[in-house]
Design a protein around this motif. Structure first.
Motif, short mmCIF file in Angstrom:
data_model
loop_
_atom_site.label_atom_id
_atom_site.label_comp_id
_atom_site.label_asym_id
_atom_site.label_seq_id
_atom_site.Cartn_x
_atom_site.Cartn_y
_atom_site.Cartn_z
N GLY A 14 -42.71 9.32 -20.46
CA GLY A 14 -42.02 9.50 -19.18
C GLY A 14 -40.72 8.70 -19.11
O GLY A 14 -40.36 7.98 -20.04
N CYS A 15 -40.07 8.80 -18.00
CA CYS A 15 -38.76 8.18 -17.80
C CYS A 15 -38.83 6.78 -17.18
O CYS A 15 -37.85 6.07 -17.14
CB CYS A 15 -37.89 9.08 -16.93
SG CYS A 15 -38.53 9.34 -15.26
N GLY A 16 -39.98 6.41 -16.64
CA GLY A 16 -40.14 5.10 -16.03
C GLY A 16 -39.82 5.07 -14.55
O GLY A 16 -39.94 4.02 -13.92
N ASP A 26 -44.38 15.45 -9.47
CA ASP A 26 -44.57 16.81 -10.01
C ASP A 26 -43.26 17.58 -10.03
O ASP A 26 -42.97 18.29 -11.00
CB ASP A 26 -45.59 17.58 -9.17
CG ASP A 26 -47.02 17.12 -9.38
OD1 ASP A 26 -47.30 16.49 -10.42
OD2 ASP A 26 -47.85 17.39 -8.49
N ILE A 27 -42.46 17.46 -8.99
CA ILE A 27 -41.18 18.17 -8.90
C ILE A 27 -40.23 17.70 -10.00
O ILE A 27 -39.51 18.51 -10.60
CB ILE A 27 -40.55 17.98 -7.50
CG1 ILE A 27 -41.37 18.74 -6.46
CG2 ILE A 27 -39.09 18.41 -7.49
CD1 ILE A 27 -41.00 18.40 -5.03
N GLY A 32 -43.14 19.19 -18.17
CA GLY A 32 -43.41 18.08 -19.06
C GLY A 32 -42.17 17.34 -19.51
O GLY A 32 -42.24 16.48 -20.38
N ILE A 33 -41.03 17.69 -18.93
CA ILE A 33 -39.76 17.03 -19.25
C ILE A 33 -39.20 16.46 -17.96
O ILE A 33 -39.12 17.17 -16.95
CB ILE A 33 -38.76 18.02 -19.87
CG1 ILE A 33 -39.32 18.56 -21.18
CG2 ILE A 33 -37.40 17.36 -20.08
CD1 ILE A 33 -38.52 19.70 -21.76
N CYS A 34 -38.81 15.20 -17.98
CA CYS A 34 -38.30 14.54 -16.78
C CYS A 34 -36.91 15.07 -16.40
O CYS A 34 -36.03 15.16 -17.25
CB CYS A 34 -38.22 13.03 -16.99
SG CYS A 34 -39.81 12.28 -17.35
N ARG A 38 -31.82 12.14 -9.03
CA ARG A 38 -30.61 12.28 -8.22
C ARG A 38 -30.16 13.75 -8.17
O ARG A 38 -29.74 14.24 -7.14
CB ARG A 38 -29.49 11.40 -8.79
CG ARG A 38 -28.29 11.32 -7.89
CD ARG A 38 -27.33 10.21 -8.28
NE ARG A 38 -27.79 8.97 -7.68
CZ ARG A 38 -28.22 7.91 -8.36
NH1 ARG A 38 -28.24 7.93 -9.66
NH2 ARG A 38 -28.62 6.82 -7.74
N GLU A 39 -30.30 14.45 -9.29
CA GLU A 39 -29.93 15.87 -9.33
C GLU A 39 -30.89 16.74 -8.53
O GLU A 39 -30.57 17.87 -8.19
CB GLU A 39 -29.84 16.34 -10.78
CG GLU A 39 -28.67 15.72 -11.52
CD GLU A 39 -28.61 16.13 -12.98
OE1 GLU A 39 -29.38 17.02 -13.40
OE2 GLU A 39 -27.78 15.55 -13.70
N LEU A 40 -32.06 16.20 -8.22
CA LEU A 40 -33.03 16.91 -7.39
C LEU A 40 -32.82 16.63 -5.90
O LEU A 40 -33.59 17.09 -5.07
CB LEU A 40 -34.45 16.50 -7.79
CG LEU A 40 -34.87 16.88 -9.21
CD1 LEU A 40 -36.21 16.25 -9.56
CD2 LEU A 40 -34.93 18.39 -9.36
#
Length: 59
Positions: A14-16, A26-27, A32-34, A38-40
């Motif tokens: 994961g990204c931490g 989940d979003i 399975g890729i982070c 901010r872009e979300l």
């Protein structure tokens, strides 16, 4: 950081990042890729927790 937060664990690829709830986690990781929180459209609190914009108090 409390147990009610959703942590994206680096140990498991994961990204931490730390999210306010599991739905946000989940979003940010749909296949399975982070994705960049901010872009979300999420914003980060001073404690580093990613939250929905409407969840944050106005300054």
């Amino acid at each position: 950081m409390g147990a009610d937060r959703a942590h994206c664990c680096r140990r498991f690829g994961g990204c931490g990042a730390v999210f306010d709830d599991t739905e946000l986690w989940d979003i940010h990781r749909p296949a399975g890729i982070c994705l960049n929180p901010r872009e979300l459209g999420l914003i980060q609190t001073k404690n580093g927790i990613w939250r929905r914009r409407q969840d944050c108090p106005r300054a």
